[in-house]
Every structure is written in C-alpha cells, then in structure tokens.
Design an enzyme around this catalytic site. Structure first.
Site, mmCIF file in Angstrom:
data_model
loop_
_atom_site.group_PDB
_atom_site.id
_atom_site.type_symbol
_atom_site.label_atom_id
_atom_site.label_comp_id
_atom_site.label_asym_id
_atom_site.label_seq_id
_atom_site.Cartn_x
_atom_site.Cartn_y
_atom_site.Cartn_z
ATOM 1 N N CYS A 135 0.948 -1.212 -0.269
ATOM 2 C CA CYS A 135 -0.058 0.152 0.026
ATOM 3 C C CYS A 135 0.952 1.292 0.017
ATOM 4 O O CYS A 135 2.076 1.446 0.856
ATOM 5 C CB CYS A 135 -1.089 -0.015 1.369
ATOM 6 S SG CYS A 135 -1.858 1.374 1.512
ATOM 7 N N SER A 136 0.572 2.215 -1.010
ATOM 8 C CA SER A 136 1.344 3.291 -0.952
ATOM 9 C C SER A 136 1.406 4.201 0.091
ATOM 10 O O SER A 136 2.110 4.814 0.501
ATOM 11 C CB SER A 136 1.072 4.174 -2.291
ATOM 12 O OG SER A 136 -0.183 4.494 -2.313
#
Length: 112
Positions: free
Chosen positions: A10-11
């Site tokens: 997840c960024s």
C-alpha cells in the site's frame, strides 16, 4: 513506542513508514496481513481510534459480498478478524491512542 500496522503493498502505508523513519521515531512494524489481529486485539485497537468504524475498508469486494452494515462495530471487527485485508491501513498505534493514516501525515499527531 509506536506500532505501525503496515501493508508494504500500500502506497499510503509506505508513506507513513517513511514519515516515521524520516523523523527518527522509534517504532515497530506489524505486518497485519502476515500476523492478523484477533478479535480482542481489534476491539482494543478500535477503542483507541477516533472512529472505530473507520477501521474497515468498506469498498473491498469481500465486505460488499457480506451485505452487512458498517455501523455495527462487532460485525466490522468479526469481518476484519476473518479477512484481515478489510482492515484500513496504515494505522499508527501509540498504545493510548491510534490514528488511521489517511492521509499518512495524520499519524504525525501521535508525535506531539
């Protein structure tokens, strides 16, 4: 000590991790997909965030397939315990307070 509930794919979670590292904060990473929280731990975590129902990633197909209401916290907790992917990320937890890092900069409030 801060615990960062983290998903490396997840960024936003990676951004939160980088923020803590850049500030030299002592923290530990809990990869919750590899080591899921059980129902008692999720209840405790829910008690430390401002909006416990925000723990849920309600747009995920797995949640929609259940056809449940996100307003019932016990239903949300049970769903996350069964399917850890449903837990919002990142979450920074100081032990007395936890913040969902949406946006990631929100976790910096724990450093005050």
């Amino acid at each position: 000590m801060i615990t960062l509930y983290h998903n490396p794919r997840c960024s936003k979670s990676r951004e939160a991790l980088a923020l803590l590292e850049a500030r030299g904060v002592e923290f530990r990473v809990h990869r919750y997909l590899d080591d899921p929280l059980d129902i008692p731990a999720l209840r405790e975590l829910a008690g430390r965030v401002d909006d416990p129902n925000a723990l849920l990633r309600s747009n995920e197909a797995e949640w929609k397939a259940l056809g449940q209401e996100a307003s019932d916290l016990e239903t949300v907790i049970a769903a996350i315990a069964e399917t850890p992917k449903l837990m919002q990320r990142p979450i920074a937890d100081r032990g007395d307070r936890a913040i969902i890092g949406r946006p990631p900069e929100a976790i910096l409030a724990l450093l005050d």
